[in-house]
Motif scaffolding. Structure first.
Motif, PDB file in Angstrom:
ATOM      1  N   TRP A 205     -35.453  -0.670  19.282  1.00 40.85           N
ATOM      2  CA  TRP A 205     -36.431  -1.260  18.357  1.00 40.85           C
ATOM      3  C   TRP A 205     -37.777  -1.415  19.036  1.00 40.85           C
ATOM      4  N   ASN A 206     -38.856  -1.023  18.335  1.00 39.81           N
ATOM      5  CA  ASN A 206     -40.203  -1.057  18.901  1.00 39.81           C
ATOM      6  C   ASN A 206     -41.101  -1.928  18.030  1.00 39.81           C
ATOM      7  N   PRO A 207     -41.401  -3.165  18.451  1.00 39.64           N
ATOM      8  CA  PRO A 207     -42.231  -4.044  17.621  1.00 39.64           C
ATOM      9  C   PRO A 207     -43.627  -3.497  17.383  1.00 39.64           C
ATOM     10  N   ALA A 208     -44.151  -2.701  18.325  1.00 43.23           N
ATOM     11  CA  ALA A 208     -45.488  -2.124  18.131  1.00 43.23           C
ATOM     12  C   ALA A 208     -45.484  -1.145  16.958  1.00 43.23           C
ATOM     13  N   ASP A 209     -44.391  -0.408  16.826  1.00 44.56           N
ATOM     14  CA  ASP A 209     -44.271   0.525  15.700  1.00 44.56           C
ATOM     15  C   ASP A 209     -44.217  -0.228  14.376  1.00 44.56           C
ATOM     16  N   ILE A 210     -43.486  -1.343  14.362  1.00 41.15           N
ATOM     17  CA  ILE A 210     -43.399  -2.155  13.151  1.00 41.15           C
ATOM     18  C   ILE A 210     -44.774  -2.695  12.777  1.00 41.15           C
ATOM     19  N   ALA A 211     -45.524  -3.187  13.763  1.00 40.17           N
ATOM     20  CA  ALA A 211     -46.858  -3.724  13.497  1.00 40.17           C
ATOM     21  C   ALA A 211     -47.781  -2.639  12.946  1.00 40.17           C
ATOM     22  N   ALA A 212     -47.677  -1.438  13.488  1.00 31.46           N
ATOM     23  CA  ALA A 212     -48.522  -0.334  13.013  1.00 31.46           C
ATOM     24  C   ALA A 212     -48.177   0.037  11.576  1.00 31.46           C
ATOM     25  N   ARG A 213     -46.908   0.052  11.257  1.00 30.33           N
ATOM     26  CA  ARG A 213     -46.494   0.366   9.885  1.00 30.33           C
ATOM     27  C   ARG A 213     -46.922  -0.711   8.907  1.00 30.33           C
ATOM     28  N   ARG A 214     -46.882  -1.972   9.330  1.00 26.03           N
ATOM     29  CA  ARG A 214     -47.366  -3.050   8.484  1.00 26.03           C
ATOM     30  C   ARG A 214     -48.839  -2.853   8.145  1.00 26.03           C
ATOM     31  N   ALA A 215     -49.608  -2.459   9.126  1.00 22.66           N
ATOM     32  CA  ALA A 215     -51.045  -2.289   8.926  1.00 22.66           C
ATOM     33  C   ALA A 215     -51.340  -1.152   7.956  1.00 22.66           C
ATOM     34  N   GLU A 216     -50.410  -0.226   7.788  1.00 25.98           N
ATOM     35  CA  GLU A 216     -50.615   0.908   6.905  1.00 25.98           C
ATOM     36  C   GLU A 216     -50.255   0.612   5.450  1.00 25.98           C
ATOM     37  N   LEU A 217     -49.560  -0.510   5.221  1.00 26.88           N
ATOM     38  CA  LEU A 217     -49.163  -0.842   3.861  1.00 26.88           C
ATOM     39  C   LEU A 217     -50.321  -1.524   3.137  1.00 26.88           C
ATOM     40  N   PRO A 218     -50.826  -0.932   2.058  1.00 27.35           N
ATOM     41  CA  PRO A 218     -51.978  -1.530   1.364  1.00 27.35           C
ATOM     42  C   PRO A 218     -51.679  -2.926   0.798  1.00 27.35           C
ATOM     43  N   GLU A 219     -50.419  -3.182   0.411  1.00 26.84           N
ATOM     44  CA  GLU A 219     -50.069  -4.490  -0.143  1.00 26.84           C
ATOM     45  C   GLU A 219     -50.188  -5.599   0.882  1.00 26.84           C
ATOM     46  N   LEU A 220     -50.123  -5.239   2.170  1.00 25.41           N
ATOM     47  CA  LEU A 220     -50.207  -6.237   3.238  1.00 25.41           C
ATOM     48  C   LEU A 220     -51.601  -6.306   3.845  1.00 25.41           C
TER      49      LEU A 220
ATOM     50  N   SER B 103     -33.691 -16.225   1.121  1.00 26.56           N
ATOM     51  CA  SER B 103     -33.688 -16.066   2.568  1.00 26.56           C
ATOM     52  C   SER B 103     -34.647 -14.963   2.990  1.00 26.56           C
ATOM     53  N   HIS B 104     -35.086 -15.053   4.254  1.00 27.13           N
ATOM     54  CA  HIS B 104     -35.834 -13.956   4.852  1.00 27.13           C
ATOM     55  C   HIS B 104     -34.923 -13.134   5.760  1.00 27.13           C
ATOM     56  N   ASP B 105     -33.677 -13.576   5.907  1.00 30.92           N
ATOM     57  CA  ASP B 105     -32.731 -12.971   6.840  1.00 30.92           C
ATOM     58  C   ASP B 105     -31.842 -11.970   6.108  1.00 30.92           C
ATOM     59  N   LEU B 106     -32.074 -10.679   6.360  1.00 31.27           N
ATOM     60  CA  LEU B 106     -31.320  -9.644   5.657  1.00 31.27           C
ATOM     61  C   LEU B 106     -29.839  -9.657   6.026  1.00 31.27           C
ATOM     62  N   ALA B 107     -29.520 -10.046   7.253  1.00 34.18           N
ATOM     63  CA  ALA B 107     -28.121 -10.095   7.651  1.00 34.18           C
ATOM     64  C   ALA B 107     -27.366 -11.151   6.845  1.00 34.18           C
TER      65      ALA B 107
ATOM     66  N   GLU C 168     -35.895   2.013  -1.255  1.00 35.91           N
ATOM     67  CA  GLU C 168     -36.847   2.984  -1.793  1.00 35.91           C
ATOM     68  C   GLU C 168     -38.295   2.582  -1.535  1.00 35.91           C
ATOM     69  N   HIS C 169     -38.592   1.288  -1.617  1.00 35.65           N
ATOM     70  CA  HIS C 169     -39.970   0.840  -1.420  1.00 35.65           C
ATOM     71  C   HIS C 169     -40.278   0.753   0.078  1.00 35.65           C
ATOM     72  N   PRO C 170     -41.461   1.212   0.507  1.00 38.78           N
ATOM     73  CA  PRO C 170     -41.784   1.187   1.938  1.00 38.78           C
ATOM     74  C   PRO C 170     -41.758  -0.204   2.561  1.00 38.78           C
ATOM     75  N   TYR C 171     -42.072  -1.228   1.775  1.00 41.11           N
ATOM     76  CA  TYR C 171     -42.025  -2.588   2.314  1.00 41.11           C
ATOM     77  C   TYR C 171     -40.592  -3.008   2.599  1.00 41.11           C
ATOM     78  N   VAL C 172     -39.656  -2.644   1.717  1.00 45.38           N
ATOM     79  CA  VAL C 172     -38.256  -2.992   1.923  1.00 45.38           C
ATOM     80  C   VAL C 172     -37.707  -2.229   3.129  1.00 45.38           C
ATOM     81  N   GLN C 173     -38.118  -0.975   3.267  1.00 49.25           N
ATOM     82  CA  GLN C 173     -37.726  -0.208   4.450  1.00 49.25           C
ATOM     83  C   GLN C 173     -38.271  -0.860   5.717  1.00 49.25           C
ATOM     84  N   LEU C 174     -39.509  -1.368   5.630  1.00 55.22           N
ATOM     85  CA  LEU C 174     -40.109  -2.057   6.768  1.00 55.22           C
ATOM     86  C   LEU C 174     -39.333  -3.321   7.125  1.00 55.22           C
ATOM     87  N   LEU C 175     -38.940  -4.099   6.123  1.00 52.49           N
ATOM     88  CA  LEU C 175     -38.143  -5.294   6.382  1.00 52.49           C
ATOM     89  C   LEU C 175     -36.835  -4.930   7.083  1.00 52.49           C
ATOM     90  N   LYS C 176     -36.196  -3.895   6.607  1.00 50.51           N
ATOM     91  CA  LYS C 176     -34.944  -3.457   7.209  1.00 50.51           C
ATOM     92  C   LYS C 176     -35.161  -3.036   8.660  1.00 50.51           C
TER      93      LYS C 176
END
Length: 269
Positions: free
Chosen positions: A252-267, A201-205, A236-244
């Motif tokens: 909740w601020n979607p712009a903040d999420i988008a900015a954090r995604r752009a900072e992850l080298p894996e993405l 699933s992609h749904d954490l809930a 512990e991993h920044p990507y998992v924190q981002l998913l959460k």
């Protein structure tokens, strides 16, 4: 039944879909496999179910190797009896021209149930187990609701008492209230039968509701795993924190999420 996956690899052309992934689903346990689209979740499910051939790695059930390239009908049937898959869209996975009872009966015949009376009794037992009225054995898939069709798909998957049930986004196409019903059903089936579950699933809930342990994939790589409670409470991993943090909530601020995604080298890219 304990499922062990070690060093699983799969590429499609130049695209590496699964890279050196190792997983464990203990006897009677429930593992959530999480990640965004393209993370390799469904590829792993199809490999475990024998629908895709891996490029490398090992799969064992109770320490016995599972053939990743079953070559005979008997070997394929043995694989199907041990590991069953429930797809996302129940309507597409059911033959629209075949009544529900005949659909379940066909699975039993395929797996060697030669006694017609025993098959009919098992069909009734399965319908009862997934909360469907016995009269539904005569219904066609189009005459059922989405939740009822998914119950049929689950009944078909557990008909021959598999050791592992793989649920690939099995509730994502359902309304929230129906999702809750199916999740309760799956929890009851696990308690009653002891069948282990791999919940993709992609749904954490959803994953938090039904799994004991969790494994998070990012572009085919396993980036974090552990108990569901611990990983989702303090990733512990920044990507998992981002998913959460991507789950909408007050403030909740979607712009903040988008900015954090752009900072992850894996993405990146």
């Amino acid at each position: 039944m304990t499922l062990e996956v070690t060093g699983l690899r799969k590429s499609f052309g130049q695209t590496r879909a699964v890279h050196d992934v190792s997983l464990t689903v203990p006897d009677g346990g429930s593992l959530g496999l999480v990640g965004e689209s393209g993370s390799g979740k469904s590829t792993i499910a199809r490999i475990l179910a024998g629908l895709e051939r891996p490029d490398g790695g090992e799969i064992t059930l109770d320490g016995a190797p599972v053939a990743t390239r079953p070559r005979t009908g008997r070997a394929r049937l043995a694989r199907a009896k041990a590991i069953q898959l429930v797809f996302q869209d129940p309507y597409l996975s059911l033959d629209p021209a075949v009544p529900i009872g005949r659909c379940l009966d066909a699975v039993l015949r395929l797996h060697g149930w030669s006694d017609r009376a025993a098959r009919q009794a098992r069909v009734g037992e399965l319908l009862d187990q997934v909360g469907l009225d016995a009269a539904k054995r005569h219904a066609l898939p189009r005459e059922l609701s989405g939740g009822q069709r998914q119950r049929v798909a689950i009944a078909r998957a557990v008909a021959v008492r598999p050791k592992l049930l793989i649920l690939d986004e099995a509730v994502s196409a359902l309304d929230v209230s129906v999702q809750a019903q199916i999740l309760r059903l799956l929890a009851e089936l696990r308690r009653e039968t002891g069948t282990a579950q791999l919940f993709i699933s992609h749904d954490l809930a959803v994953v938090n509701e039904v799994t004991d342990t969790i494994a998070v994939l990012l572009r085919g790589r396993l980036v974090e795993s552990g108990t569901t409670r611990d990983v989702l409470r303090a990733p512990e991993h920044p990507y998992v924190q981002l998913l959460k943090d991507s789950v909408p909530r007050p403030g909740w601020n979607p712009a903040d999420i988008a900015a954090r995604r752009a900072e992850l080298p894996e993405l990146a890219g």
